[in-house]
Design a protein around this motif. Structure first.
Motif, PDB file in Angstrom:
ATOM      1  N   ALA A   1      46.320  47.515  38.927  1.00  0.00           N
ATOM      2  CA  ALA A   1      45.038  46.858  39.190  1.00  0.00           C
ATOM      3  C   ALA A   1      44.141  46.911  37.957  1.00  0.00           C
ATOM      4  O   ALA A   1      43.486  45.913  37.606  1.00  0.00           O
ATOM      5  CB  ALA A   1      44.345  47.513  40.384  1.00  0.00           C
TER       6      ALA A   1
ATOM      7  N   TRP B   1      43.938  47.095  44.402  1.00  0.00           N
ATOM      8  CA  TRP B   1      44.132  45.784  43.814  1.00  0.00           C
ATOM      9  C   TRP B   1      42.853  45.391  43.081  1.00  0.00           C
ATOM     10  O   TRP B   1      41.959  46.228  42.856  1.00  0.00           O
ATOM     11  CB  TRP B   1      44.526  44.755  44.872  1.00  0.00           C
TER      12      TRP B   1
ATOM     13  N   ASP C   1      46.497  40.868  43.929  1.00  0.00           N
ATOM     14  CA  ASP C   1      47.268  42.103  44.020  1.00  0.00           C
ATOM     15  C   ASP C   1      48.421  42.058  43.027  1.00  0.00           C
ATOM     16  O   ASP C   1      49.470  41.466  43.311  1.00  0.00           O
ATOM     17  CB  ASP C   1      47.803  42.279  45.444  1.00  0.00           C
TER      18      ASP C   1
END
Length: 305
Positions: free
Chosen positions: A184, A218, A232
């Motif tokens: 992320a 994410w 994501d």
């Protein structure tokens, strides 16, 4: 989709410690893409004070504080929530400069989004990754974001890592592997190199019938007309109804489910997390139409970390 979630975090200390105030970010969002049906929070030992607050990113947080010493801290959250994001692209971009790279924003939003647009470094391997994908996208911002999520999914191996600090984006790129939170951060840094406002999200994802799970992380990108939209990089896809966001922030620490510290000398700490996520039949339309007061207020029974 409707979910029942049981999330327990247990800290065991090697001796008596004094707990500093703790901030808990365990209450799922309640908005047009997700409805909170029930939320209960139990804390042991019982805090002497508790406050529900709204932070800068709109997260509903719980701040708790304690007296005395303890060798245990346990936080248990039970949640029922329904998600509605079947189509992650159900929006239009209303500011034309946001469709091209580098992403442009209305003048009135520029100062508000500055902290979400500033990469850790404007050169190096992550910037080169962003430049390469910008060329592949033909300068289209939405295409770039999808390509970025796909590129990370295809070239960076997922490696579960329950504890430890989030790694810098350059380190994840160099290793070629990382946890969901590492991926992320890599997405966020590359998006920022392309001018996009991006932030870190912590939450849950339902991807099968397994009972034992881990938290997920994410990224979200701000798009005029679409608001904060999730990507994501672990799955390489835009965020949909299988994701349950808890909290978001410009940096991972600002979205941590539990923040706090303790004092008590050199004592050992053991962390145990138990997370169970169950898919339930969808809530009837009548329940969706009920007022927000149907959400049960949490009743404290203990303490937080």
């Amino acid at each position: 989709m409707r979910f029942r979630i049981a999330h327990s975090t247990r800290y065991t200390y090697g001796g008596p410690v004094a707990l500093a105030p703790h901030v808990l970010r365990l209450r799922p969002r309640c908005d047009g893409r997700q409805r909170l049906i029930r939320f209960e929070l139990r804390i042991d030992p019982k805090p002497v004070g508790r406050a529900e607050t709204l932070d800068l990113d709109g997260n509903v947080t719980t701040e708790v504080w304690f007296l005395g010493q303890t060798d245990l801290l346990e936080i248990a959250a039970e949640t029922e929530v329904e998600t509605f994001a079947r189509n992650p692209f159900d929006y239009i971009v209303t500011h034309v400069p946001a469709l091209s790279l580098p992403v442009g924003y209305p003048a009135e939003l520029e100062p508000l989004l500055a902290g979400y647009r500033r990469p850790a470094r404007a050169d190096g391997a992550v910037a080169r990754l962003a430049e390469r994908l910008a060329r592949r996208s033909g300068g289209n911002a939405l295409t770039f974001l999808s390509l970025l999520a796909e590129e990370i999914r295809e070239t960076i191996s997922y490696a579960a890592r329950e504890v430890g600090e989030v790694r810098p984006a350059e380190a994840t790129l160099e290793r070629g592997a990382g946890s969901c939170r590492d991926l992320a951060v890599l997405f966020i840094e590359a998006a920022r190199c392309a001018g996009a406002a991006a932030r870190f999200v912590s939450g849950y994802q339902f991807d099968g019938p397994e009972e034992a799970r881990q938290m997920h992380a994410w990224a979200e990108v701000y798009l005029p007309g679409g608001g904060w939209r999730g990507y994501d990089p672990t799955s390489g896809l835009a965020v949909d109804e299988t994701h349950v966001p808890l909290a978001a922030g410009a940096a991972p620490a600002m979205a941590a489910p539990v923040s706090g510290w303790f004092s008590g000398g050199e004592v050992s700490t053991r962390l145990q997390v138990d997370l169970r996520l169950e898919s339930l039949p969808a809530v009837r339309q009548e329940l969706w139409a009920r007022p927000l007061e149907t959400v049960q207020a949490p009743v404290p029974a203990g303490a937080g970390h």
